[in-house]
Each structure stands twice: as C-alpha cells, then as structure tokens.
Design a protein around this motif. Structure first.
Motif, mmCIF file in Angstrom:
data_model
loop_
_atom_site.group_PDB
_atom_site.id
_atom_site.type_symbol
_atom_site.label_atom_id
_atom_site.label_comp_id
_atom_site.label_asym_id
_atom_site.label_seq_id
_atom_site.Cartn_x
_atom_site.Cartn_y
_atom_site.Cartn_z
ATOM 1 N N ASP A 43 10.489 31.232 43.315
ATOM 2 C CA ASP A 43 11.742 30.477 43.276
ATOM 3 C C ASP A 43 12.143 29.984 44.669
ATOM 4 O O ASP A 43 12.355 30.775 45.589
ATOM 5 N N VAL A 95 9.127 24.853 44.287
ATOM 6 C CA VAL A 95 9.640 23.528 44.629
ATOM 7 C C VAL A 95 8.430 22.647 44.966
ATOM 8 O O VAL A 95 7.822 22.786 46.029
ATOM 9 N N THR A 147 6.211 25.465 38.084
ATOM 10 C CA THR A 147 7.594 25.079 37.801
ATOM 11 C C THR A 147 8.353 26.207 37.120
ATOM 12 O O THR A 147 9.510 26.495 37.457
ATOM 13 N N THR A 161 12.947 14.859 43.606
ATOM 14 C CA THR A 161 12.820 15.953 42.646
ATOM 15 C C THR A 161 12.853 17.302 43.356
ATOM 16 O O THR A 161 13.500 18.258 42.889
ATOM 17 N N ARG A 175 16.375 18.354 44.232
ATOM 18 C CA ARG A 175 17.121 18.888 43.087
ATOM 19 C C ARG A 175 16.653 20.305 42.748
ATOM 20 O O ARG A 175 17.468 21.182 42.442
ATOM 21 N N GLU A 176 15.320 20.516 42.822
ATOM 22 C CA GLU A 176 14.790 21.853 42.530
ATOM 23 C C GLU A 176 15.267 22.874 43.559
ATOM 24 O O GLU A 176 15.586 24.024 43.204
ATOM 25 N N SER A 217 17.543 26.136 42.821
ATOM 26 C CA SER A 217 17.077 27.449 43.245
ATOM 27 C C SER A 217 18.141 28.174 44.057
ATOM 28 O O SER A 217 18.358 29.387 43.884
#
Length: 475
Positions: free
Chosen positions: A79, A124, A119, A57, A60-61, A65
């Motif tokens: 971010d 992240v 989030t 996860t 992907r974050e 970003s």
C-alpha cells in the motif's frame, strides 16, 4: 537538509522502509510519489525507461493510500509503494506495443494477473516500462522506444529485455519493478545494473500469456524487496492454466544454515561466449565467501553444449519469424534491422528442424534438473561479460551470434527452476557484476534465503551505491 537531499533520501528507501514509515506516520505516499516523480523528471529524458507514465492515476492512488494509512487499514503489503510494470504485462486501456514499431499497439481490455495483484495490494503504479522488439534482445535498443540507458553510466546498456524495469530500479524510480524473463530477461539487467532479482519457478507467478520458459518476477535494489513483491505476485489466478498449485509460502522465511549447504560452482556454461576474467573473479569471490562460512564448495562441469544453444536460438527465431511475417510489408521495414535479420535467417527452417529444436529444449530441461539436483544452490556468472555499449543490440554488437550470451541463464527457464541475482562486484571501470544463484525445482524460498545471506555477507566493495540522483541538479 536541502529539499533535494530529502527527495533523494526518500527515493532511495526500500519498499519495506516505506511501509514502516507509513505505519509510523512519518512519511506519506503522496510525499514519496512526489520524490520519485522528481527523480523520473530529472533522469527520464536520458534514461528512457518508460513507455507510459501514469502520473495522474498514481497521484490518485497515492492519495487514497494516505487516507487508508491514516485510518489504520492498509489495503495490502504494497500500500502506497511505487511500482513499475513492464509493457508486456497488460494494464487495461494501456497500449502494449511489445517493444516494436511494426504495428499499432494492442490495447488490452483487462489487466494481467500481475497488474491486478499489484493494484489489489495497494501498489502505486507509476507506469509501463519499455522493452526491445518482441523482447528478443538483451539490451535496451528498440525500434519504437529508441535506446534505454544505464543509470550508472548512460553509455552502458541496461540489459534486456526488461530494460526499462531495470533502469527504473537502479535509478530510484521505484523500489519494486516487475519484468519478464524467457531466457535471462530479468537476470541480465540484474547483473548489468547491480540489482537483486528473482526469476521464479515456472508457474509461480500467474500470467495471462504463458509460454514455454516465460515468467514474471521482481527487479529490486534489495532481496527483501524481491521477497515482498513475490508475496503479492505469487497469489493465484485461474487465468493461467500452467500455474502451480496454490500453497502457503512464507516469503520472509530466512531459515538457512550456510555451513550445511552443498554449493555447486559453474564457471563454464559449455557454450557461447567466453567468460571475462573480471566476471569470473567476482563470482569466485562469492564462492570464497560461502566457503569461509563453512559451505561445501564443489566445482561443476558444463551440461550445456553449442548444439543445444543453437537449437534453442532456432526455435526462438522461428517463433519471432511468425510475428514478423504477420506484419504488413511497411511494418516489417520499421522493425529493428538487427531483429529482422535475426528472424530472416530462420526462414528456411523446416518443420523437422523446429521439432528437432524442441527436442533439444527438452534435453536442456532434463540435463539442467539432473546436473543441479545434488546442490542446494549453484553459483555462476549471470552473463559472460559486464555491461556493453548502450547502442549495441547484443553483447557482440551487430554480429549475429545467436544467443551466445545466455548459456548460464536460459537453462533455468527451460527447466523451470528458480534463479536469483545479487551484485557481487565491479569491473575496474565500475561496471556492476552479479552472481546467479540457481536452485532446485520449486525452491524459490531456498534461493531467496541464500540470496539474502550473501547480500548481507558480501564484502563492502561489492555493495552497490545505486545512482539515485537528480541529474545535474546539486543535492
């Protein structure tokens, strides 16, 4: 520069340095994630800070970003910044064992306000960090997770109950880490790991499980990063019926005239363990630093007493006894023996005893507000002693001395006042020592401003060189 050197330099960056480099295009979130994951891979087998790692996860974050930064539309102030969350801060679908092996973990269907705010701001999330059984130990000892160890020296405790969050901060897993605190559980890892932390005012950070004295707040390597994280965590959420009214707060406000400060200094909590001379000496030097800048320094007398601390301990024992008795007989056998003994000693408490203990809690609240109201900030030790052996559940080993180590920290939980920690020295054998900076009710900004000033003014010998390493790998 070797690749390992580059990894360590990246992992040591603060959250503010990271976002500045993202904006300049000189660093990307996936590169930062790769660096901190390398540190985690190298050190986690020994430190044991994570309950759940969310690497897929997080990847992907970080990629999402990077795309936002490339387009000049950062999602929020965090971010692309790595963040960890304590396991009792719900993340949808992530089991929450409350640190113990007595029952199958609860799996929340929705995330907590803290997780949602992080989030929404683009953080992240690397994963969920560990805690001891029900969060009722000031160490990293857990019946489910085993022992969490200090990055400074694995033979030392991290403190608790935000044990994994503290270890993650000091080891360079993430610049931003969120813990919870009901009697010192953010600030105790703060002092024993050399961190900058803040126990916010009660109700400042919305929770989905509010409770008397409980708050969520930051454990970081710098005060500025604590302020950055607070700018996100303190945003409103209607799920917390105890939250403070929403008011505009400039978390970067650095307005401070040190020479105008009235500073109280407390060396005797009035209850519990005696203060180690090395701890007292380090805090005394903090007072000297403020005095040299023109602040008015005034010694304070204790407002706590043994009876009040004993009643608080009884109240918490009964609270955890309820949780203990809700387990199956087999589940109770799996609870850490120290915790089982601690709760069992309250089995004979009557309703009258519990109500009397609650009255003492209200008296602690009254006394704390009254004793501190005249001061802009109160300096004190965070804990009476420096870090103890990692295997000990409490600073006094397996002995049941109740809450003899939280005479300085717990009053601020019960009064709802903000209190920060900043590293202020080291013992002769290298263990960090923090100072607690307590403020008036709701004055989180004032406490952070004082903490920032001291962080910059402290002597070089008090500045921690955090042990961000790749273990046995040469950098």
């Amino acid at each position: 520069m070797s690749s390992d050197q580059s990894v360590l330099e990246t992992a040591r960056l603060t959250a503010r340095e990271l976002t500045a480099r993202y904006a300049a295009g000189t660093l990307s979130p996936p590169d930062v994630l790769a660096a901190v994951e390398a540190v985690v891979d190298a050190r986690e087998p020994e430190l044991n800070a994570f309950w759940v790692r969310s690497s897929d996860t997080a990847a992907r974050e970080a990629e999402a970003s990077a795309r936002r930064w490339a387009q000049g539309r950062a999602l929020g102030p965090l971010d692309g910044v790595p963040v960890t969350l304590k396991e009792n801060l719900a993340r949808a679908g992530v089991p929450m064992p409350a640190g113990h092996a007595g029952a199958d973990p609860v799996v929340p269907q929705r995330s907590s306000p803290v997780a949602d705010r992080v989030t929404e701001a683009g953080g992240v999330v690397l994963g969920s960090t560990v805690m001891p059984d029900w969060g009722m130990l000031s160490s990293g000892v857990s019946s489910r997770h085993g022992i969490t160890r200090s990055p400074w020296d694995p033979s030392w405790t991290t403190g608790g109950s935000s044990s994994g969050a503290g270890a993650a901060a000091a080891a360079g897993y993430a610049p931003l880490n969120v813990g919870t605190d009901i009697g010192g559980s953010i600030r105790l890892p703060g002092t024993w790991l050399g961190l900058a932390t803040l126990k916010p005012s009660a109700g400042r950070v919305p929770l989905d499980a509010p409770y008397l004295g409980r708050v969520a707040g930051p454990l970081c390597r710098t005060v500025d990063d604590c302020a950055l994280l607070m700018s996100v965590l303190a945003r409103p959420d209607a799920r917390d019926w105890t939250a403070l009214p929403t008011t505009p707060i400039d978390w970067d406000d650095r307005t401070l005239d040190v020479s105008a400060l009235r500073v109280g200094v407390l060396f005797d909590a009035g209850c519990g363990m005696d203060v180690d001379p090395e701890v007292a000496s380090a805090v005394g030097l903090v007072a000297d630093t403020f005095a040299a800048a023109g602040a008015r320094i005034e010694p304070m007398s204790a407002w706590m007493e043994p009876r009040l601390l004993a009643d608080l301990d009884l109240f918490w024992r009964v609270r955890s006894l309820v949780d203990h008795e809700a387990l199956t007989p087999e589940g109770r056998e799996r609870i850490l023996p120290f915790v089982s003994r601690w709760v069992s000693n309250a089995a004979g408490a009557s309703g009258t005893d519990v109500l009397r203990a609650y009255g003492s809690i209200m008296e602690i609240q009254r006394r704390t507000v009254a004793a501190t109201e005249a001061y802009d900030v109160v300096l004190s030790p965070v804990a009476p002693v420096a870090a103890f052996p990692a295997e000990w559940p409490m600073p006094f080993g397996d002995e049941d001395r109740g809450m003899a180590h939280i005479g300085f920290t717990a009053p601020y939980n019960l009064s709802g006042q903000p209190a920060a920690t900043v590293n202020c020295g080291f013992t002769a054998d290298g263990r960090p020592v923090g100072v607690q900076l307590g403020g008036r009710r709701f004055d989180d900004i004032g406490v952070l401003a004082v903490a920032r000033w001291y962080e910059a003014a402290r002597p070089a010998a008090a500045v921690p060189a955090f042990p961000v390493t790749l273990g046995d790998r040469a950098a």
